[in-house]
Design a protein around this motif. Sequence first.
Motif, PDB file in Angstrom:
ATOM      1  N   GLN A  98       4.253   7.216 -11.858  1.00  0.00           N
ATOM      2  CA  GLN A  98       4.172   7.268 -13.644  1.00  0.00           C
ATOM      3  C   GLN A  98       4.638   6.116 -13.992  1.00  0.00           C
ATOM      4  O   GLN A  98       4.158   5.413 -14.976  1.00  0.00           O
ATOM      5  N   ALA A  99       5.496   5.341 -13.372  1.00  0.00           N
ATOM      6  CA  ALA A  99       5.873   4.154 -13.667  1.00  0.00           C
ATOM      7  C   ALA A  99       5.613   3.339 -13.450  1.00  0.00           C
ATOM      8  O   ALA A  99       5.244   2.537 -15.013  1.00  0.00           O
ATOM      9  N   LEU A 100       4.673   3.241 -13.132  1.00  0.00           N
ATOM     10  CA  LEU A 100       3.693   1.853 -12.273  1.00  0.00           C
ATOM     11  C   LEU A 100       2.631   2.217 -13.416  1.00  0.00           C
ATOM     12  O   LEU A 100       2.082   1.328 -14.183  1.00  0.00           O
TER      13      LEU A 100
ATOM     14  N   THR B 147      -5.587   8.570 -11.907  1.00  0.00           N
ATOM     15  CA  THR B 147      -5.273   9.268 -10.679  1.00  0.00           C
ATOM     16  C   THR B 147      -3.890  10.124 -10.627  1.00  0.00           C
ATOM     17  O   THR B 147      -2.840  10.968 -10.775  1.00  0.00           O
ATOM     18  N   HIS B 148      -3.436   9.167 -10.181  1.00  0.00           N
ATOM     19  CA  HIS B 148      -2.314   9.088  -9.313  1.00  0.00           C
ATOM     20  C   HIS B 148      -1.244   8.326 -10.111  1.00  0.00           C
ATOM     21  O   HIS B 148       0.102   9.370 -10.396  1.00  0.00           O
TER      22      HIS B 148
ATOM     23  N   ASP C 138      -6.510   0.364 -12.044  1.00  0.00           N
ATOM     24  CA  ASP C 138      -6.545   0.758 -11.575  1.00  0.00           C
ATOM     25  C   ASP C 138      -6.644   0.060 -10.446  1.00  0.00           C
ATOM     26  O   ASP C 138      -6.635  -1.466 -10.392  1.00  0.00           O
ATOM     27  N   THR C 139      -5.989  -0.469  -9.092  1.00  0.00           N
ATOM     28  CA  THR C 139      -5.924  -0.980  -7.957  1.00  0.00           C
ATOM     29  C   THR C 139      -6.567  -0.528  -6.974  1.00  0.00           C
ATOM     30  O   THR C 139      -7.095   0.246  -6.979  1.00  0.00           O
ATOM     31  N   GLU C 140      -6.634  -1.665  -5.895  1.00  0.00           N
ATOM     32  CA  GLU C 140      -7.839  -1.278  -4.819  1.00  0.00           C
ATOM     33  C   GLU C 140      -7.442  -2.037  -3.367  1.00  0.00           C
ATOM     34  O   GLU C 140      -6.565  -3.263  -3.681  1.00  0.00           O
ATOM     35  N   GLY C 141      -7.682  -1.965  -2.545  1.00  0.00           N
ATOM     36  CA  GLY C 141      -6.659  -2.425  -1.311  1.00  0.00           C
ATOM     37  C   GLY C 141      -7.175  -3.860  -1.105  1.00  0.00           C
ATOM     38  O   GLY C 141      -8.255  -4.787  -1.242  1.00  0.00           O
ATOM     39  N   LEU C 142      -6.946  -4.714  -0.126  1.00  0.00           N
ATOM     40  CA  LEU C 142      -6.716  -6.241   0.140  1.00  0.00           C
ATOM     41  C   LEU C 142      -6.412  -5.998   1.412  1.00  0.00           C
ATOM     42  O   LEU C 142      -5.598  -5.380   2.589  1.00  0.00           O
TER      43      LEU C 142
ATOM     44  N   PRO D 260       1.142  -1.358  -0.191  1.00  0.00           N
ATOM     45  CA  PRO D 260      -0.535   0.292  -0.540  1.00  0.00           C
ATOM     46  C   PRO D 260       0.522   1.373  -0.021  1.00  0.00           C
ATOM     47  O   PRO D 260       2.041   1.009   0.871  1.00  0.00           O
ATOM     48  N   TRP D 261       0.630   2.259   0.013  1.00  0.00           N
ATOM     49  CA  TRP D 261       1.240   3.377  -1.008  1.00  0.00           C
ATOM     50  C   TRP D 261       0.502   4.561   0.434  1.00  0.00           C
ATOM     51  O   TRP D 261      -0.637   4.550   0.663  1.00  0.00           O
ATOM     52  N   ILE D 262       1.130   5.880   1.352  1.00  0.00           N
ATOM     53  CA  ILE D 262       1.451   6.144   2.335  1.00  0.00           C
ATOM     54  C   ILE D 262       1.036   7.550   1.829  1.00  0.00           C
ATOM     55  O   ILE D 262       2.652   7.629   0.754  1.00  0.00           O
ATOM     56  N   ASN D 263       0.487   8.569   1.975  1.00  0.00           N
ATOM     57  CA  ASN D 263       0.508   9.869   1.549  1.00  0.00           C
ATOM     58  C   ASN D 263       1.416  10.758   2.748  1.00  0.00           C
ATOM     59  O   ASN D 263       0.753  10.781   4.368  1.00  0.00           O
ATOM     60  N   SER D 264       2.741  10.994   3.159  1.00  0.00           N
ATOM     61  CA  SER D 264       3.393  11.298   2.714  1.00  0.00           C
ATOM     62  C   SER D 264       2.743  12.793   4.292  1.00  0.00           C
ATOM     63  O   SER D 264       3.701  12.939   5.352  1.00  0.00           O
TER      64      SER D 264
END
Length: 524
Positions: free
Chosen positions: A395-397, A385-386, A404-408, A370-374
């Motif tokens: 951008q590379a992803l 959007t990201h 789009d991805t979603e949380g597990l 998961p990504w976390i907004n710093s």
Amino acid sequence: MTSLKLFIICLLSMPLFFGCMTEVMKTNRPVLDDISSGGGDGEDEEVVRPDKAVFIKSGFCACKNGVTAILGNCASFCATKGNTGNKTLLYLETTLGPEILLNSQLGNLDNWCKKVIEYTDDEGETQTVGTNPSCKAILRDSDGNEIILDSPTVSSNNKLTIDLIDGVVGFNKTYVLSIVETESGASSDSIQIRRITGLDSVSDLSPLKIDPANGYTCISRGYSVDEDSGTIFYESAFKLHYYFIDWDAPPIIPQGTINIFCHDIAAFGANDSSLYPRLELNPGIFSVWSMNDARFYDSKIDPTIGTVNGKLDIHDIIDALIKSDGGVGLSNDIFFKLEWPNFPQGAATGDSQNPGGTSNPPTLGYVMSPWINSTTNISYCPTSTHYYGTNLTLQALRDVVGIDTEGLYLGIKESESQTLSDGTVVVGPDDYVIIREGLLRSIWFYVQAGQAIAPTPLTEGSKTLHFYWPPNINAPYIKNSDQRLYTIRHPSQISSTSLNGGTSQVNITQIPHDKKFACGPKAD
């Protein structure tokens, strides 16, 4: 004077006039063989730089900061170039035709590009062709659009270096390139280039393969045997949940096993078979990236060390994408294995408290940390959007994930017990389910003052969240008789010997605010 005499002769012989005019034009044109000795009166400035006499060798490469930047076998070459100052430089070698090599005023590529050519006219005076000659690289795409790149660097050994300017020369587009001396229009031959983002093959940029994960249920039963008759009495039953990928179907329960089953015994009898569907099969309950995608192996040769580098190829690819855009590279791995039992190995061998077994669970596939907004400390899974923001890693992803991805999330069942006929209380084994974000957000809740309340973005990180399983999205806060209560936990909060035998490589430097443990491909 020679030209004038020839012109008069032609007038006296009209049938030959047009043929003679051709001879007059040829006589007036300074040609390469007589540039130094005279050969025209200089009235016509025809092209004197040989056209199509510069030939670009095969094996050309473009590099950016030591990484391949065009389609081709350039990894080893680019590794020798090192830092290019964040420029994408195209390296060309040429061979020259005799029209250039044997001419005393030219002789090399640099002169062909830059030298003002002198010749002596019929009056014995020195004339010049051109005032400020120079070479440019001309690129044309399949739509006919033209890009002009000024001032290639020419070395004395007939090599050129051209800056493929970021933002001008596009990615993943094929161009026809030639070198042109702009005053005369003389040109080299042409080559094709295709700019890529630091990779050896455009196949590296195709979206990662996806596998849907299927969920199913097994029933773990407690039983007793009558000593006199041998009759078996089943006195307790608890559900357990497992997952598998279509191409890796779970093994069957061994014949003679009576304490657990994973198929419909009412329809098919007690003995299991590979032909029987799994009990309460739930196809595509969430998705993972397929471990059959070659980029989830370490097979790329790192040209700096001459062997593989111990990293998944997908991480090498993302690192190259970031560097090609001027970044410093990938700082942390993004993808990790999701290992989970697809079969109640422990229960089948009598370990009722660890029904999934505790060793070597199969890999379902790969998921993303998961990504976390710093700034806000709010976790998220990347979406379009990201991908189109300013973060170079995201951008590379975009190039290798593309969707789009979603949380597990991981849910652990509330402790459950059953009372046997003799009054003995049997506590059931722990049970866990993996649930995707798109479904969870429609059924999760927290309890406050005895009321089930749906969390908001402001409360989902400060409350203990629950859900009922199997889900009922039409009445998510009312528990039915076939449902059990599950609580969302992060894997780091659970014993590593639990998880139905599952294991995790989850990065737990910081637990996401809502306890998602991974991001996977969005399932809907």
